[in-house]
Enzyme design. Sequence first.
Site, PDB file in Angstrom:
ATOM      1  N   ALA A   1      61.494  55.041  24.352  1.00 50.44           N
ATOM      2  CA  ALA A   1      62.109  55.870  24.948  1.00 50.44           C
ATOM      3  C   ALA A   1      61.429  57.272  25.346  1.00 50.44           C
ATOM      4  CB  ALA A   1      63.267  56.305  23.913  1.00 50.44           C
TER       5      ALA A   1
ATOM      6  N   HIS B   1      63.550  64.297  25.592  1.00 47.96           N
ATOM      7  CA  HIS B   1      62.402  64.411  24.920  1.00 47.96           C
ATOM      8  C   HIS B   1      61.595  65.100  26.135  1.00 47.96           C
ATOM      9  CE1 HIS B   1      63.700  62.025  22.111  1.00 47.96           C
ATOM     10  NE2 HIS B   1      63.865  60.948  22.727  1.00 47.96           N
TER      11      HIS B   1
END
Length: 267
Positions: free
Chosen positions: A121, A219
């Site tokens: 991810a 992120h």
Amino acid sequence: MNQYRVGIAGFGAIGQAVARALDAGVPGLTLAAVAIRDPQRPPAATWQGAAPAWTTLSGLADLCDVVVECAPAAVFRELSEPVLRAGKKLVVLSSGALLRNDDLIELAAAHGGQIIVPSGAILGLDALTAAAEGTIHSVTMITRKPPRGLLGAPYLETHGIDVAAITEPTRIFRGTPREAAIGFPANLNVAVSVSLAGIGPERTTLEIWADPGVTRNIHRVEVDSDSATFSMEIQNIPSENPKTGRITAQSVVAALRKLTGALRVGT
């Protein structure tokens, strides 16, 4: 073209997504086996091609050339050791568990096995690994997640943090990926992957924010090196499991395609 028999350890959201992709057809790859808790009671599943064998974690090494780890971190070593001892390839998603069992890297080297950590991810691991061929001065990662995506993390229980009561963006952790791998074992494998690609789990800085204003796992990675300064941000759509981004399973399939593909793009 090389032909690989692929096994999947675990049949949760990621395992099922990878299994569906392989069943639909990926050149050079065959879905050979799936390891579940009780192989005598397999879950209901419909297959386009031949049904895989249902087996135990320890049974995958004999049935497969490549094993994709999608199981809980608690069984990481039970799964990994026989696969690597048999000289097979292991695709690792629980990179935090790998950090706690890093002697398995030496085991893989001794027996001709290989540990593959896909991007999962996160993004930019190719740029990080390239920068690491020179000198990286700093790597900082900032993660923002909806509070419910952090529920159950041992760090929260140890420090008495009730994320369900958070009403505004709150930094709940600042430290290293090695520390996060212990405190957030189901959440921050991406931070460990970033650290392994760059300057290591002790020198990488990680912040974790619980943010009720976001619906995706976000992120951001900032890198300063002697070859480039760059920053990257990804906003992941959660899968059926709110702790995991939908792109994680797609990253595994992309990594598997590279094993046999006539064209490989990226470092």
